[in-house]
Motif scaffolding. Structure first.
Motif, PDB file in Angstrom:
ATOM      1  N   GLU A 210       4.550  12.514 -25.623  1.00  0.00           N
ATOM      2  CA  GLU A 210       3.885  13.760 -25.315  1.00  0.00           C
ATOM      3  C   GLU A 210       4.893  14.888 -25.195  1.00  0.00           C
ATOM      4  O   GLU A 210       5.761  14.530 -24.117  1.00  0.00           O
ATOM      5  CB  GLU A 210       2.678  13.768 -24.458  1.00  0.00           C
ATOM      6  N   GLY A 211       4.644  15.861 -25.945  1.00  0.00           N
ATOM      7  CA  GLY A 211       5.634  17.149 -25.622  1.00  0.00           C
ATOM      8  C   GLY A 211       6.880  16.913 -26.641  1.00  0.00           C
ATOM      9  O   GLY A 211       7.634  18.101 -26.692  1.00  0.00           O
ATOM     10  N   ALA A 212       7.112  15.917 -27.606  1.00  0.00           N
ATOM     11  CA  ALA A 212       8.080  15.954 -28.170  1.00  0.00           C
ATOM     12  C   ALA A 212       8.253  16.836 -29.265  1.00  0.00           C
ATOM     13  O   ALA A 212       9.265  17.664 -29.439  1.00  0.00           O
ATOM     14  CB  ALA A 212       8.149  14.643 -29.050  1.00  0.00           C
TER      15      ALA A 212
ATOM     16  N   HIS B 221      -1.794  13.572 -26.559  1.00  0.00           N
ATOM     17  CA  HIS B 221      -1.716  14.989 -26.142  1.00  0.00           C
ATOM     18  C   HIS B 221      -2.430  16.178 -26.914  1.00  0.00           C
ATOM     19  O   HIS B 221      -3.670  16.169 -26.724  1.00  0.00           O
ATOM     20  CB  HIS B 221      -0.259  15.281 -25.794  1.00  0.00           C
TER      21      HIS B 221
ATOM     22  N   TYR C 237      -6.130  16.856 -16.143  1.00  0.00           N
ATOM     23  CA  TYR C 237      -5.637  18.046 -16.245  1.00  0.00           C
ATOM     24  C   TYR C 237      -6.549  18.826 -17.276  1.00  0.00           C
ATOM     25  O   TYR C 237      -6.950  19.972 -17.415  1.00  0.00           O
ATOM     26  CB  TYR C 237      -4.419  18.238 -16.854  1.00  0.00           C
TER      27      TYR C 237
ATOM     28  N   ARG D  12       7.310  19.933 -28.744  1.00  0.00           N
ATOM     29  CA  ARG D  12       7.846  21.233 -27.874  1.00  0.00           C
ATOM     30  C   ARG D  12       9.232  20.919 -28.033  1.00  0.00           C
ATOM     31  O   ARG D  12       9.997  22.167 -28.061  1.00  0.00           O
ATOM     32  CB  ARG D  12       7.226  21.272 -26.769  1.00  0.00           C
TER      33      ARG D  12
ATOM     34  N   SER E 113      -7.968  21.861 -15.144  1.00  0.00           N
ATOM     35  CA  SER E 113      -7.122  23.028 -15.609  1.00  0.00           C
ATOM     36  C   SER E 113      -7.736  23.483 -16.894  1.00  0.00           C
ATOM     37  O   SER E 113      -7.407  24.619 -17.212  1.00  0.00           O
ATOM     38  CB  SER E 113      -5.859  22.560 -16.075  1.00  0.00           C
TER      39      SER E 113
ATOM     40  N   ASP F 148       0.994  14.229 -30.826  1.00  0.00           N
ATOM     41  CA  ASP F 148       2.194  13.735 -29.928  1.00  0.00           C
ATOM     42  C   ASP F 148       1.520  13.039 -28.812  1.00  0.00           C
ATOM     43  O   ASP F 148       0.718  13.410 -27.829  1.00  0.00           O
ATOM     44  CB  ASP F 148       2.880  14.849 -29.377  1.00  0.00           C
TER      45      ASP F 148
ATOM     46  N   ILE G 126      -0.279  16.877 -14.399  1.00  0.00           N
ATOM     47  CA  ILE G 126      -0.362  17.637 -13.205  1.00  0.00           C
ATOM     48  C   ILE G 126      -0.094  16.947 -12.138  1.00  0.00           C
ATOM     49  O   ILE G 126      -0.378  15.700 -11.867  1.00  0.00           O
ATOM     50  CB  ILE G 126      -1.977  18.168 -13.034  1.00  0.00           C
TER      51      ILE G 126
ATOM     52  N   VAL H 215       5.805  21.328 -18.356  1.00  0.00           N
ATOM     53  CA  VAL H 215       5.596  21.926 -19.625  1.00  0.00           C
ATOM     54  C   VAL H 215       5.559  21.061 -21.016  1.00  0.00           C
ATOM     55  O   VAL H 215       4.964  21.853 -22.035  1.00  0.00           O
ATOM     56  CB  VAL H 215       6.645  23.066 -19.561  1.00  0.00           C
ATOM     57  N   TYR H 216       5.935  20.150 -20.887  1.00  0.00           N
ATOM     58  CA  TYR H 216       5.922  19.176 -22.032  1.00  0.00           C
ATOM     59  C   TYR H 216       4.699  18.342 -22.299  1.00  0.00           C
ATOM     60  O   TYR H 216       4.058  18.469 -23.394  1.00  0.00           O
ATOM     61  CB  TYR H 216       6.990  18.198 -22.044  1.00  0.00           C
ATOM     62  N   CYS H 217       4.310  17.839 -21.363  1.00  0.00           N
ATOM     63  CA  CYS H 217       2.959  16.866 -21.496  1.00  0.00           C
ATOM     64  C   CYS H 217       1.933  17.345 -20.782  1.00  0.00           C
ATOM     65  O   CYS H 217       0.588  16.651 -20.797  1.00  0.00           O
ATOM     66  CB  CYS H 217       3.419  15.316 -21.217  1.00  0.00           C
ATOM     67  N   ASP H 218       1.798  18.232 -19.919  1.00  0.00           N
ATOM     68  CA  ASP H 218       0.771  18.978 -19.249  1.00  0.00           C
ATOM     69  C   ASP H 218       0.274  17.950 -18.003  1.00  0.00           C
ATOM     70  O   ASP H 218      -0.787  18.319 -17.558  1.00  0.00           O
ATOM     71  CB  ASP H 218      -0.654  19.211 -20.181  1.00  0.00           C
TER      72      ASP H 218
END
Lengths: 144, 308
Positions: free
Chosen positions: B108-110, B130, B195, B112, B199, B127, A138, A133-136
């Motif tokens: 990445e995701g920081a 990302h 991804y 969030r 995705s 980030d 897979i 959920v943070y960096c996607d």
């Protein structure tokens, strides 16, 4: 090979041969107190070969069924009480798992932020793919 | 309503909110005086954990032009982060001082994580490799301004498609528009991550093609989006040097392109667009910078719920 039946606990049956050790590594087994047996490559009518895990005296309420669904949704979980099968559970692919899959992306924030849970959500049911959920990132559980 | 919401990726805005954002930016461009005091008394905290000139100054300029104030750091080594403070703790602290937080972070995701712990809206200013939503809104605004539409376009994305966060954010956003054809031009080592391919693109059904040579697709393009091969995304110098010069746009290549194609670049550029292209009327990367500031002004007014 003969392995005794257990009195109380959980038997995970019909695990695809070769996935037993992996499943065991994902389950939070207490190395000091839990009595665990793993049978690999047992003969199976349905699958030809299968793996089986038996865990004695584990509390079925606190047992993480999601982990079984994640590694092998075709396995069955038998809850044993007084040497009898009290319930048979077919796990499903969990929609979300916390602290089960570890994100392997070295740039992911989970690799550096203290106390942050690794959270993955189901991305593609057919390919058993999960997404951080943070960096996607897979992760395909088929390839894991 | 965007008021109070964090913006971590372009898809955090609905199509209507995005449309409203562009219309507000149009209005700010036409009537800047109307917005000169919209953010009076408001403070923006800019937490830049890695270097950035353009994005940081663009956000700062946007806030100052709205009448607000800006505080923060532009280098993690000059903040409590260097003492080992977590993102969660930093955000809970800065949230007491600022009305909105703009954050760039190498992980990445920081943003969030920041948004999960913040009392005030967090805007992701990039980030790692990302997402970079405000750049995406800038890019879409530029396409809308110079092509007059955001659908029925053939768009070439060229350069580092693996680590280029602006590209990832833009692809994600473009899947929402009708009849978009993407031409992904990159060396094999820098193709889009799995991804994005599986995705985002395959799932959305967007028409895309991955090619190795710019010349093969240039004549078809309505938009050419160039990116820099970024040194900081590589683990070793050798790979960087080898791939840096792979895709360079010059006047000779521009001759293959349509007369009304537009060239974009999130900047800074190194050598992937030859300086001679700057005078070509199809070059719009500096217009992109200007529009970016207005889009960020619009974004700040929306998340703070400000009235003109």
């Amino acid at each position: 090979m003969v392995i005794d039946s257990i009195k109380n606990g959980i038997v995970i049956d019909h695990i695809q041969a070769g996935r037993g050790m992996k499943l065991l590594s994902y389950l939070s087994i207490d190395n000091e107190n839990d009595t665990v047996a793993i049978i690999m490559n047992a003969s199976s009518k349905k699958r030809g070969k299968k793996d089986i895990i038996k865990i004695e005296n584990v509390d079925s309420n606190s047992f993480n069924m999601d982990v079984v669904g994640l590694i092998d949704p075709d396995a069955t979980v038998n809850i044993i009480e007084n040497e009898e099968i009290k319930a048979k559970v077919r796990p499903t692919l969990p929609a979300r798992v916390e602290n089960v899959i570890k994100c392997k992306n070295p740039r992911c924030v989970t690799s550096s932020e203290r106390g942050l849970k690794n959270i993955f959500v189901l991305n593609d049911e057919e390919n058993r793919e999960y997404r951080c959920v943070y960096c996607d990132e897979i992760v395909s559980m088929d390839k894991e | 309503m965007l008021k109070g919401k964090s913006v971590l990726e372009p898809m955090d805005l609905t199509m209507e909110e995005m449309q409203d954002l562009f219309e507000t930016a149009d209005d700010i461009i036409a009537n800047p005086e109307k917005y000169a005091h919209a953010a009076d008394g408001k403070i923006m905290g800019t937490l830049f954990y890695e270097p950035s000139t353009r994005t940081r100054l663009s956000f700062a300029s946007a806030m100052l032009r709205l009448g607000g104030q800006v505080m923060g750091f532009s280098d993690a080594s000059s903040s409590s982060v260097s003492k080992g403070e977590s993102i969660a703790d930093t955000i809970r602290t800065v949230g007491c001082f600022a009305d909105v937080i703009v954050m760039r972070h190498p992980k990445e995701g920081a943003p969030r994580v920041a948004a999960e712990h913040s009392f005030v809206p967090v805007i992701n200013a990039g980030d790692g490799g990302h997402q970079h939503p405000s750049q995406t809104f800038t890019d879409l605004m530029t396409i809308r301004e110079y092509k007059g539409r955001l659908d029925n376009l053939t768009i070439g994305l060229c350069g580092d498609l693996m680590f280029g966060r602006t590209v990832h954010s833009l692809i994600k956003a473009l899947t929402r528009f009708k009849n978009i054809k993407l031409k992904l031009i990159s060396p094999e080592e820098l193709v889009v991550p799995e991804y994005i391919r599986n995705s985002i693109m395959k799932k959305s059904g967007i028409d895309f093609e991955e090619v190795r040579h710019m010349e093969d697709v240039l004549p078809e393009l309505d938009v050419l989006y160039m990116t820099r091969v970024q040194k900081e995304r590589f683990f070793n110098e050798e790979d960087y040097v080898r791939l840096r010069d792979s895709f360079i746009l010059d006047e000779a290549k521009m001759k293959l392109a349509k007369d009304d194609m537009i060239v974009m670049h999130p900047l800074p550029r190194v050598n992937e667009i030859a300086v001679e292209v700057d005078d070509d009327p199809r070059a719009h990367y500096f217009d992109q910078v200007r529009l970016g500031m207005y889009v960020r002004m619009a974004l700040i007014t929306k998340v703070l719920g400000l009235e003109a």
